[in-house]
Write a protein that holds these residues in place. Sequence first.
Motif, PDB file in Angstrom:
ATOM      1  N   ASP A 102      -1.951  -3.563  16.986  1.00  0.00           N
ATOM      2  CA  ASP A 102      -2.130  -4.368  15.779  1.00  0.00           C
ATOM      3  C   ASP A 102      -3.493  -5.033  15.763  1.00  0.00           C
ATOM      4  N   THR A 103      -4.060  -5.099  14.591  1.00  0.00           N
ATOM      5  CA  THR A 103      -5.222  -5.935  14.335  1.00  0.00           C
ATOM      6  C   THR A 103      -4.873  -6.795  13.143  1.00  0.00           C
ATOM      7  N   ILE A 104      -5.094  -8.093  13.279  1.00  0.00           N
ATOM      8  CA  ILE A 104      -4.915  -9.017  12.160  1.00  0.00           C
ATOM      9  C   ILE A 104      -6.274  -9.639  11.898  1.00  0.00           C
ATOM     10  N   ALA A 105      -6.732  -9.534  10.650  1.00  0.00           N
ATOM     11  CA  ALA A 105      -8.053 -10.048  10.316  1.00  0.00           C
ATOM     12  C   ALA A 105      -8.006 -10.871   9.034  1.00  0.00           C
ATOM     13  N   GLU A 106      -8.735 -11.973   9.051  1.00  0.00           N
ATOM     14  CA  GLU A 106      -8.890 -12.772   7.829  1.00  0.00           C
ATOM     15  C   GLU A 106     -10.086 -12.231   7.070  1.00  0.00           C
ATOM     16  N   ILE A 107      -9.879 -12.000   5.790  1.00  0.00           N
ATOM     17  CA  ILE A 107     -10.959 -11.522   4.940  1.00  0.00           C
ATOM     18  C   ILE A 107     -11.097 -12.460   3.751  1.00  0.00           C
ATOM     19  N   LYS A 108     -12.207 -12.374   3.084  1.00  0.00           N
ATOM     20  CA  LYS A 108     -12.493 -13.275   1.972  1.00  0.00           C
ATOM     21  C   LYS A 108     -11.590 -13.012   0.773  1.00  0.00           C
ATOM     22  N   ALA A 109     -11.364 -11.750   0.455  1.00  0.00           N
ATOM     23  CA  ALA A 109     -10.571 -11.424  -0.731  1.00  0.00           C
ATOM     24  C   ALA A 109     -10.026 -10.016  -0.620  1.00  0.00           C
ATOM     25  N   LEU A 110      -8.965  -9.774  -1.396  1.00  0.00           N
ATOM     26  CA  LEU A 110      -8.391  -8.444  -1.526  1.00  0.00           C
ATOM     27  C   LEU A 110      -8.645  -7.945  -2.945  1.00  0.00           C
ATOM     28  N   TYR A 111      -8.100  -6.792  -3.291  1.00  0.00           N
ATOM     29  CA  TYR A 111      -8.391  -6.155  -4.579  1.00  0.00           C
ATOM     30  C   TYR A 111      -7.952  -6.989  -5.786  1.00  0.00           C
ATOM     31  N   ASP A 112      -6.966  -7.862  -5.595  1.00  0.00           N
ATOM     32  CA  ASP A 112      -6.467  -8.732  -6.660  1.00  0.00           C
ATOM     33  C   ASP A 112      -6.605 -10.165  -6.157  1.00  0.00           C
ATOM     34  N   PRO A 113      -7.194 -11.062  -6.935  1.00  0.00           N
ATOM     35  CA  PRO A 113      -7.374 -12.436  -6.458  1.00  0.00           C
ATOM     36  C   PRO A 113      -6.071 -13.127  -6.035  1.00  0.00           C
ATOM     37  N   ALA A 114      -4.935 -12.666  -6.549  1.00  0.00           N
ATOM     38  CA  ALA A 114      -3.650 -13.265  -6.191  1.00  0.00           C
ATOM     39  C   ALA A 114      -3.104 -12.717  -4.872  1.00  0.00           C
ATOM     40  N   ALA A 115      -3.630 -11.593  -4.401  1.00  0.00           N
ATOM     41  CA  ALA A 115      -3.126 -10.961  -3.180  1.00  0.00           C
ATOM     42  C   ALA A 115      -3.562 -11.746  -1.950  1.00  0.00           C
ATOM     43  N   MET A 116      -2.600 -11.967  -1.037  1.00  0.00           N
ATOM     44  CA  MET A 116      -2.876 -12.720   0.181  1.00  0.00           C
ATOM     45  C   MET A 116      -2.722 -11.883   1.447  1.00  0.00           C
ATOM     46  N   ILE A 117      -2.146 -10.678   1.325  1.00  0.00           N
ATOM     47  CA  ILE A 117      -1.904  -9.829   2.498  1.00  0.00           C
ATOM     48  C   ILE A 117      -1.955  -8.362   2.085  1.00  0.00           C
ATOM     49  N   GLU A 118      -2.481  -7.542   2.985  1.00  0.00           N
ATOM     50  CA  GLU A 118      -2.486  -6.094   2.797  1.00  0.00           C
ATOM     51  C   GLU A 118      -2.324  -5.457   4.169  1.00  0.00           C
ATOM     52  N   ILE A 119      -1.518  -4.397   4.232  1.00  0.00           N
ATOM     53  CA  ILE A 119      -1.186  -3.763   5.504  1.00  0.00           C
ATOM     54  C   ILE A 119      -1.473  -2.270   5.417  1.00  0.00           C
ATOM     55  N   GLU A 120      -2.225  -1.754   6.397  1.00  0.00           N
ATOM     56  CA  GLU A 120      -2.431  -0.316   6.516  1.00  0.00           C
ATOM     57  C   GLU A 120      -1.900   0.131   7.866  1.00  0.00           C
ATOM     58  N   ALA A 121      -1.547   1.410   7.975  1.00  0.00           N
ATOM     59  CA  ALA A 121      -0.914   1.871   9.212  1.00  0.00           C
ATOM     60  C   ALA A 121      -1.247   3.315   9.531  1.00  0.00           C
ATOM     61  N   ILE A 122      -1.119   3.615  10.812  1.00  0.00           N
ATOM     62  CA  ILE A 122      -1.149   4.984  11.319  1.00  0.00           C
ATOM     63  C   ILE A 122       0.194   5.192  11.996  1.00  0.00           C
ATOM     64  N   ALA A 123       0.872   6.283  11.655  1.00  0.00           N
ATOM     65  CA  ALA A 123       2.202   6.531  12.203  1.00  0.00           C
ATOM     66  C   ALA A 123       2.339   7.982  12.634  1.00  0.00           C
ATOM     67  N   ALA A 124       3.317   8.204  13.486  1.00  0.00           N
ATOM     68  CA  ALA A 124       3.678   9.556  13.901  1.00  0.00           C
ATOM     69  C   ALA A 124       4.645  10.144  12.897  1.00  0.00           C
ATOM     70  N   VAL A 125       4.561  11.442  12.706  1.00  0.00           N
ATOM     71  CA  VAL A 125       5.552  12.176  11.925  1.00  0.00           C
ATOM     72  C   VAL A 125       6.302  13.042  12.920  1.00  0.00           C
ATOM     73  N   ARG A 126       7.571  12.729  13.107  1.00  0.00           N
ATOM     74  CA  ARG A 126       8.380  13.447  14.098  1.00  0.00           C
ATOM     75  C   ARG A 126       8.991  14.689  13.462  1.00  0.00           C
ATOM     76  N   PRO A 127       9.276  15.703  14.281  1.00  0.00           N
ATOM     77  CA  PRO A 127      10.016  16.848  13.753  1.00  0.00           C
ATOM     78  C   PRO A 127      11.339  16.358  13.153  1.00  0.00           C
ATOM     79  N   GLN A 128      11.816  17.013  12.143  1.00  0.00           N
ATOM     80  CA  GLN A 128      13.017  16.582  11.406  1.00  0.00           C
ATOM     81  C   GLN A 128      14.184  16.291  12.337  1.00  0.00           C
ATOM     82  N   GLU A 129      14.415  17.125  13.355  1.00  0.00           N
ATOM     83  CA  GLU A 129      15.564  16.916  14.234  1.00  0.00           C
ATOM     84  C   GLU A 129      15.377  15.690  15.129  1.00  0.00           C
ATOM     85  N   GLY A 130      14.147  15.209  15.314  1.00  0.00           N
ATOM     86  CA  GLY A 130      13.899  14.043  16.146  1.00  0.00           C
ATOM     87  C   GLY A 130      14.011  12.733  15.408  1.00  0.00           C
ATOM     88  N   ARG A 131      14.281  12.780  14.125  1.00  0.00           N
ATOM     89  CA  ARG A 131      14.344  11.560  13.325  1.00  0.00           C
ATOM     90  C   ARG A 131      15.749  11.172  13.221  1.00  0.00           C
TER      91      ARG A 131
END
Length: 131
Positions: A102-131
């Motif tokens: 995880d990285t948590i960073a304070e930034i000056k602004a997001l795409y909408d002035p009302a937005a206070m949080i935004e989350i991006e991610a990298i995830a694994a995609v498991r084979p169907q039988e492993g889910r």
Amino acid sequence: MLQRVVTQPDNYEPFLLSQGIQFGNLLFISGQAGAGDDGKIVAGGFLAQGEQAFLNLRRALEAGGSSLRDVIKVTIFVTDMGHFADVVTLRRRFFSAPYPADTIAEIKALYDPAAMIEIEAIAAVRPQEGR
């Protein structure tokens, strides 16, 4: 081969963005803010926005064949680091051990002035039988 992740609704389409991109067994999810299905930031303050951002993240992950439990790395942007404890509360609610890197960073602004949080991610995609 790159494969585009599409959700319904897809509020990113007008801005020429993808909700996410799958490459091999990795899924890269674009920043998810606390916007409802109408594309507007939800009312109720930081925790309400954070919950909606995590719900949006879950929807994008599932559309790409993954899940919150498969998140490897998450980056959380906030406009006020005073909400750090709230971020930990949200992480505890939506993630489980082993917790993602995880990285948590304070930034000056997001795409909408009302937005206070935004989350991006990298995830694994498991084979169907492993889910």
